[in-house]
Scaffold this active site. Sequence first.
Site, mmCIF file in Angstrom:
data_model
loop_
_atom_site.group_PDB
_atom_site.id
_atom_site.type_symbol
_atom_site.label_atom_id
_atom_site.label_comp_id
_atom_site.label_asym_id
_atom_site.label_seq_id
_atom_site.Cartn_x
_atom_site.Cartn_y
_atom_site.Cartn_z
ATOM 1 N N GLU A 1 11.958 6.007 -1.919
ATOM 2 C CA GLU A 1 11.593 5.072 -0.851
ATOM 3 C C GLU A 1 10.155 5.346 -0.455
ATOM 4 O O GLU A 1 9.699 6.485 -0.541
ATOM 5 C CB GLU A 1 12.468 5.326 0.393
ATOM 6 C CG GLU A 1 13.936 5.072 0.167
ATOM 7 C CD GLU A 1 14.808 5.713 1.244
ATOM 8 O OE1 GLU A 1 14.269 6.188 2.263
ATOM 9 O OE2 GLU A 1 16.026 5.743 1.042
ATOM 10 N N LYS B 1 7.367 6.377 1.914
ATOM 11 C CA LYS B 1 7.397 7.191 3.134
ATOM 12 C C LYS B 1 6.494 6.505 4.159
ATOM 13 O O LYS B 1 5.265 6.538 4.055
ATOM 14 C CB LYS B 1 6.915 8.616 2.849
ATOM 15 C CG LYS B 1 7.051 9.529 4.057
ATOM 16 C CD LYS B 1 6.819 10.975 3.662
ATOM 17 C CE LYS B 1 7.131 11.950 4.784
ATOM 18 N NZ LYS B 1 6.440 11.707 6.018
ATOM 19 N N ASP C 1 4.431 5.677 7.306
ATOM 20 C CA ASP C 1 3.663 6.534 8.207
ATOM 21 C C ASP C 1 3.793 5.985 9.625
ATOM 22 O O ASP C 1 2.943 5.253 10.114
ATOM 23 C CB ASP C 1 2.195 6.535 7.760
ATOM 24 C CG ASP C 1 1.457 7.735 8.308
ATOM 25 O OD1 ASP C 1 2.096 8.572 8.983
ATOM 26 O OD2 ASP C 1 0.245 7.833 8.068
ATOM 27 N N ARG D 1 12.501 10.960 17.839
ATOM 28 C CA ARG D 1 13.010 12.154 17.187
ATOM 29 C C ARG D 1 12.896 13.379 18.106
ATOM 30 O O ARG D 1 13.768 14.249 18.102
ATOM 31 C CB ARG D 1 12.223 12.390 15.898
ATOM 32 C CG ARG D 1 12.627 13.612 15.147
ATOM 33 C CD ARG D 1 11.919 13.665 13.810
ATOM 34 N NE ARG D 1 12.328 14.839 13.070
ATOM 35 C CZ ARG D 1 11.793 16.040 13.244
ATOM 36 N NH1 ARG D 1 10.842 16.207 14.127
ATOM 37 N NH2 ARG D 1 12.219 17.071 12.531
ATOM 38 N N GLU E 1 11.989 4.083 10.895
ATOM 39 C CA GLU E 1 10.608 4.372 11.261
ATOM 40 C C GLU E 1 10.000 3.165 11.960
ATOM 41 O O GLU E 1 10.078 2.047 11.452
ATOM 42 C CB GLU E 1 9.834 4.678 9.956
ATOM 43 C CG GLU E 1 8.569 5.425 10.140
ATOM 44 C CD GLU E 1 8.756 6.946 10.179
ATOM 45 O OE1 GLU E 1 9.917 7.438 10.221
ATOM 46 O OE2 GLU E 1 7.727 7.630 10.193
ATOM 47 N N TYR F 1 15.956 3.662 7.046
ATOM 48 C CA TYR F 1 16.085 4.382 5.793
ATOM 49 C C TYR F 1 17.301 5.322 5.714
ATOM 50 O O TYR F 1 17.450 6.041 4.731
ATOM 51 C CB TYR F 1 14.810 5.155 5.455
ATOM 52 C CG TYR F 1 14.286 6.034 6.580
ATOM 53 C CD1 TYR F 1 14.974 7.169 6.967
ATOM 54 C CD2 TYR F 1 13.095 5.736 7.221
ATOM 55 C CE1 TYR F 1 14.510 7.978 7.975
ATOM 56 C CE2 TYR F 1 12.609 6.544 8.232
ATOM 57 C CZ TYR F 1 13.318 7.662 8.611
ATOM 58 O OH TYR F 1 12.855 8.451 9.616
ATOM 59 N N LYS G 1 15.329 11.055 -2.656
ATOM 60 C CA LYS G 1 16.608 11.541 -2.123
ATOM 61 C C LYS G 1 17.663 11.554 -3.227
ATOM 62 O O LYS G 1 17.737 10.601 -4.015
ATOM 63 C CB LYS G 1 17.096 10.610 -0.996
ATOM 64 C CG LYS G 1 16.122 10.495 0.169
ATOM 65 C CD LYS G 1 16.569 9.441 1.178
ATOM 66 C CE LYS G 1 15.525 9.365 2.307
ATOM 67 N NZ LYS G 1 15.813 8.287 3.260
ATOM 68 N N LYS H 1 3.852 13.763 -1.209
ATOM 69 C CA LYS H 1 2.801 13.344 -0.270
ATOM 70 C C LYS H 1 1.540 12.832 -0.969
ATOM 71 O O LYS H 1 1.100 13.404 -1.962
ATOM 72 C CB LYS H 1 2.409 14.533 0.617
ATOM 73 C CG LYS H 1 3.503 14.951 1.587
ATOM 74 C CD LYS H 1 3.622 14.013 2.769
ATOM 75 C CE LYS H 1 2.524 14.248 3.760
ATOM 76 N NZ LYS H 1 2.963 14.598 5.092
ATOM 77 N N CYS I 1 -40.566 -2.483 9.943
ATOM 78 C CA CYS I 1 -39.917 -2.101 8.692
ATOM 79 C C CYS I 1 -40.209 -0.632 8.371
ATOM 80 O O CYS I 1 -41.364 -0.214 8.388
ATOM 81 C CB CYS I 1 -40.415 -3.003 7.568
ATOM 82 S SG CYS I 1 -39.806 -2.464 5.961
ATOM 83 N N CYS J 1 -42.733 -0.760 5.236
ATOM 84 C CA CYS J 1 -44.076 -1.357 5.219
ATOM 85 C C CYS J 1 -44.680 -1.540 6.599
ATOM 86 O O CYS J 1 -45.801 -2.024 6.725
ATOM 87 C CB CYS J 1 -44.050 -2.693 4.486
ATOM 88 S SG CYS J 1 -43.232 -4.000 5.436
ATOM 89 N N CYS K 1 -36.864 -7.759 6.739
ATOM 90 C CA CYS K 1 -38.297 -7.598 6.582
ATOM 91 C C CYS K 1 -38.722 -8.798 5.740
ATOM 92 O O CYS K 1 -38.217 -8.989 4.641
ATOM 93 C CB CYS K 1 -38.604 -6.288 5.851
ATOM 94 S SG CYS K 1 -40.319 -6.205 5.310
ATOM 95 N N CYS L 1 -43.438 -5.939 0.661
ATOM 96 C CA CYS L 1 -42.935 -4.679 1.217
ATOM 97 C C CYS L 1 -42.572 -3.750 0.063
ATOM 98 O O CYS L 1 -41.835 -4.142 -0.850
ATOM 99 C CB CYS L 1 -41.701 -4.956 2.067
ATOM 100 S SG CYS L 1 -40.849 -3.453 2.559
#
Length: 670
Positions: free
Chosen positions: A115, A117, A119, A138, A175, A227, A291, A315, A409, A412, A427, A432
Amino acid sequence: MSDAPRAAELRELLRRHNHAYHVLDQPTVDDATYDLLLRELQSLEEADPALRTADSPTQRVGAAASTAFAEIAHLQPMLSLANARDIDELVAFHERVVRLLAAAGIDEPPTYVTEAKIDGLAISLLYRDGVFERGATRGNGEVGEDVTANLRTVRTLPLSFGDPQAPTLVEVRGEIYIPRAAFDRMNDERAAHGLPVYMNPRNTAAGSLRQIDPRQTATRPLALWCYAVGVLDGVAFASHHEALAWLGARGLPINPLTAVHRSIESVVAECARIGELRPSLPYDIDGVVVKVDAIAMQQALGSVGRDPRWAVAFKFPATTRTTRLLDIRVNVGRTGALNPYAVLEAVEVGGVTVRMATLHNEEDIHRKDVRVGDTVIVQRAGDVIPQVVGPVLDLRPDGAVPFAMPERCPACSEPIVKPDGEVQHRCLNLRCPSRGLELLRHFVSRGALDIEGVGDKLVARLFELGLIARPSDLYRITQEQLEGLDGFKERSAANAVASIAASRGRPFGRVLFGLGIPHVGEVIAQAVARHFGTVDRLAAASAQEVADVEGVGSVIAEAVVGWFADADNAALVADLVALGVNLELGADERLAVGHLTGTAFVITGTLSVPRAELEARIVAAGGKIAGSVSACTDYLVAGEAAGSKLAKATRLGVAVLDEAGIVQLLAASA
Ligand code: IVH
């Protein structure tokens, strides 16, 4: 010098970050930076134990929990996951599973579920008789916070199963997260109102879920993926994937990146696939959870401490870090546009060391309010170039001043202007030196005249010595002049002169691209060249006529006509023609059979031939090149290390060709 002042400073910094993270859910630095500071303090205290105060953050983990919510003891502890940082560790996990199963008398090979993961923030949802009753964070895994009222505002959370046969009690785990686009919108709005930007979607989701007033939470774009099943009365599952399917059938959102595998090789391949998809997903993921599928096997494997032995988190590297903004510098491009960029203290983001990041323009810098000396949030998403998200206002040093574009500039000293309706400062001095040098670099570059042996460095040196000022001057350079330069011998000087001479015959489209006309990229240059055939006809065309070229809009057409109207540019073109540089379509190009007429291509990844060359061949065969994949794309040409475009093409069902495939297609006749 004593380390006491630094230790005191570190204690104070860590205390503030700790409070911001745990109590306010508004982290001021990323985890890696926090760890670095903590480790620095630990080593100071180890070297001199007298520095270790009772209130030192090294003496405890975490911070006091917010007291705003009622505590809820979880019916079953909410476990965490051990990490696998690479494929070896993933394979080691599998080997341990097989060993432990064998020890428990199970010889059957394990099947796995993978699955994404997510965040976000873990939550537990309790449904009684199919009706959502209570939800909790949690917390420490044993006791969490009652955020039921806030969870009810999450639109994708079903308030009931609509199932008369629903079991008396089901605990669902999942999550809470904020989709990336919604997060970016929130940050844009905050920056526009002068508010500090949020660090990342995860912590913003956590902060949003822990608002005291549920009406506040309701305004936040929270979403949910489920999940797992926790406590369950009245139903039994033989496998994890059956449990997920059961949840899905009751309206709980199950992430589509979920799959069953019969071998660890297949799991490894899936981790790689999800890693490739990562930059193009509409939400943040930080890995893949693997899992063991069979519930009987999960029970046989059990857990050690907080970590189940039947699951592991593969990870991915972090994509957001904080670092110091050392300077804001300004570069003058070949069209005279001033491009500010950030010079950063080197930091590793997503596995790559970042030292510079674009800052787009002055407006962008002011909107984000980043100042030299700030600690800034740097983000690298997939193959995208690093970006400065915003400053960590808490850590702004005294006296940091807002950025101002130079009035003159940097190259120049002519005044800088900002044309009406444009965000770019420019510019306008056509002579230049910075513009001139950038144009020369562009002229010799790969997609343009591709002059072998004449790179950026040599061009810069010749320019500084006053030997070249405009592209046409290159064709006047002599072997003797080069031999006078350090590092050149007779042979190498002769070679460089020969490759300059050879570049006179490059196709018209590439020379046109090399002229550096604003907004005219490789593909447009090629199309314009094919349409007009000679530079004289192009120079005489009206904006309306230029806009007739497929893919050319009015902005580009105006830019082309404006460029040719300038006397200096006209002189440059005349000079190039006089020196024998090709500025018309070759007979072979004109006759090209367009067997790919109307076919849309996107090219991505690294190829063994220059991309410009491949694009030119596709266009010559009648094909079109687009920058991004959409439903209108016929083929994606994917080289090595293709990233988000490949992922998107796969998702949209667009045909994908590798290098051999496109070469074959080009060779096939109509
Ligand atoms: S399973 C024993 N599955 O990752 C099972 N967790 O590092 C424990 N997470 O606290 C969790 N996506 O917040 C699981 N598909 C997923 C997940 C997931 C994200 C988070 C979850 C957990 C943390 C563990």
